[in-house]
Write an enzyme that holds these catalytic residues in place. Sequence first.
Site, PDB file in Angstrom:
ATOM      1  N   ASP A   1      -8.162  -0.568  -8.292  1.00  0.00           N
ATOM      2  CA  ASP A   1      -9.278  -1.503  -8.492  1.00  0.00           C
ATOM      3  C   ASP A   1     -10.320  -1.343  -7.381  1.00  0.00           C
ATOM      4  OD1 ASP A   1      -7.851  -2.549 -10.662  1.00  0.00           O
ATOM      5  OD2 ASP A   1      -6.791  -3.951  -9.351  1.00  0.00           O
TER       6      ASP A   1
HETATM    7  P1  ADP Z   1      -3.697   2.552  -9.194  1.00  0.00           P
HETATM    8  O1  ADP Z   1      -3.683   1.413  -8.247  1.00  0.00           O
HETATM    9  O2  ADP Z   1      -4.479   2.265 -10.430  1.00  0.00           O
HETATM   10  O3  ADP Z   1      -2.322   3.136  -9.475  1.00  0.00           O
HETATM   11  P2  ADP Z   1      -4.051   4.921  -7.565  1.00  0.00           P
HETATM   12  O4  ADP Z   1      -2.655   4.716  -7.089  1.00  0.00           O
HETATM   13  O5  ADP Z   1      -4.351   6.189  -8.302  1.00  0.00           O
HETATM   14  O6  ADP Z   1      -4.559   3.699  -8.466  1.00  0.00           O
HETATM   15  O7  ADP Z   1      -5.005   4.827  -6.274  1.00  0.00           O
HETATM   16  C1  ADP Z   1      -6.409   4.804  -6.388  1.00  0.00           C
HETATM   17  C2  ADP Z   1      -7.016   5.404  -5.160  1.00  0.00           C
HETATM   18  O8  ADP Z   1      -6.527   4.734  -3.993  1.00  0.00           O
HETATM   19  C3  ADP Z   1      -6.693   6.863  -4.938  1.00  0.00           C
HETATM   20  O9  ADP Z   1      -7.572   7.703  -5.646  1.00  0.00           O
HETATM   21  C4  ADP Z   1      -6.889   6.977  -3.425  1.00  0.00           C
HETATM   22  O10 ADP Z   1      -8.251   7.049  -3.125  1.00  0.00           O
HETATM   23  C5  ADP Z   1      -6.372   5.645  -2.925  1.00  0.00           C
HETATM   24  N1  ADP Z   1      -4.938   5.752  -2.581  1.00  0.00           N
HETATM   25  C6  ADP Z   1      -3.889   5.251  -3.282  1.00  0.00           C
HETATM   26  N2  ADP Z   1      -2.728   5.518  -2.653  1.00  0.00           N
HETATM   27  C7  ADP Z   1      -3.040   6.213  -1.552  1.00  0.00           C
HETATM   28  C8  ADP Z   1      -2.297   6.783  -0.449  1.00  0.00           C
HETATM   29  N3  ADP Z   1      -0.965   6.697  -0.410  1.00  0.00           N
HETATM   30  N4  ADP Z   1      -2.982   7.395   0.526  1.00  0.00           N
HETATM   31  C9  ADP Z   1      -4.318   7.487   0.500  1.00  0.00           C
HETATM   32  N5  ADP Z   1      -5.070   6.990  -0.466  1.00  0.00           N
HETATM   33  C10 ADP Z   1      -4.463   6.356  -1.490  1.00  0.00           C
HETATM   34 MG    MG Z   2      -5.137   0.827 -11.714  1.00  0.00          MG
END
Ligand code: ADP
Ligand code: MG
Length: 312
Positions: free
Chosen positions: A267
């Site tokens: 988000d």
């Molecule tokens: P969601 O919350 O919908 O599962 P994601 O897990 O793909 O979304 O995370 C969205 C964004 O948050 C990623 O593209 C990255 O920029 C950041 N992010 C998430 N987890 C990490 C992490 N472990 N380290 C660095 N950045 C992260």
């Molecule tokens: Mg999401």
Amino acid sequence: MGEYKLFCMGNPLLDIQVNGDESLLQKFEELVTDYNPVYVAGGAAQNAARGAQYLLPPRSTVYVGCVGNDQFAVKLRQAAEKDGLKVEYMVVNDVPTGTCAAIITGHNRSLVANLSAAEKYHVSDIKTREKWSWVENADYFYIGGFFLTVSVESILEVAKHAAERNKPFALNLSAAFLCQFFKDQLDSVLPYCDILFGNETEAEAYATNHNWDISKLPKVNSKRERIVIITQGENPTFVAYSNGTVNEYPITLIDKKDIVDTNGAGDAFVGGFLSQYVQGKTIDESIAAGHWLARKSIQLVGPAYPAEKLTY
Ligand code: ADP
Ligand code: MG
Ligand code: MG
């Protein structure tokens, strides 16, 4: 940019966030009594809206959804106000504001939502003259996928308006179960999507339950090319265009010790992305802002943004 050009809609929920272990995932009832929960403003689309507003000039973003007439709604309004988000809630008196239990196990989270009032949102609300004037005034629209379980009629009203006026309309896949169990609702909205957000699990669920490529499926507004943006946690973000081009954007990793929780990372990414996109910035610039805000958010408890106003 004029005022309130970004219009967002979704399920406003208060997150009840606790740190727990795998066994707690089995017994939610003990959550509030035994695990010192923190109450944080939640609701996926509202988190994204707060995130966008966080990086935008004052009075840029308005958010619509349904809450109860209670203290939880007061908390949600306070959190929105803190980030400068204008909320135009529909209010019901007979059910409480929705909540979402978020159990943090290490760096991961599991969510169980109790929609309550959020589920009462009705298309008659968006059609009121006052509410509809926010829609007409806006130039960009963002709707959370979870709202597909609540009021597809409302989503379609907004989506049709966006297509007719050639205004960009964005949706988030939000959860794998929506691609499976709310397939018809999702399919009715996808033809209106100019931008579709999702993470790797949702993209996979979409692909298993549909036999076409999202970026290429039919589109109502032929003046805009569809863009599909898939984040993958710490792995690169993909952007797919309908002409078949796919671009990859690597993530700047954070030291594991600096990650508080990843609740709301996606988000925050959307919020950062939209904050630049609605100001006419390129996709590259918008993705960079999305990654930047997501990185800030995962270093804080819950789907929150730094208290001090950082300039991006
Ligand atoms: P969601 O919350 O919908 O599962 P994601 O897990 O793909 O979304 O995370 C969205 C964004 O948050 C990623 O593209 C990255 O920029 C950041 N992010 C998430 N987890 C990490 C992490 N472990 N380290 C660095 N950045 C992260
Ligand atoms: Mg999401
Ligand atoms: Mg993720």
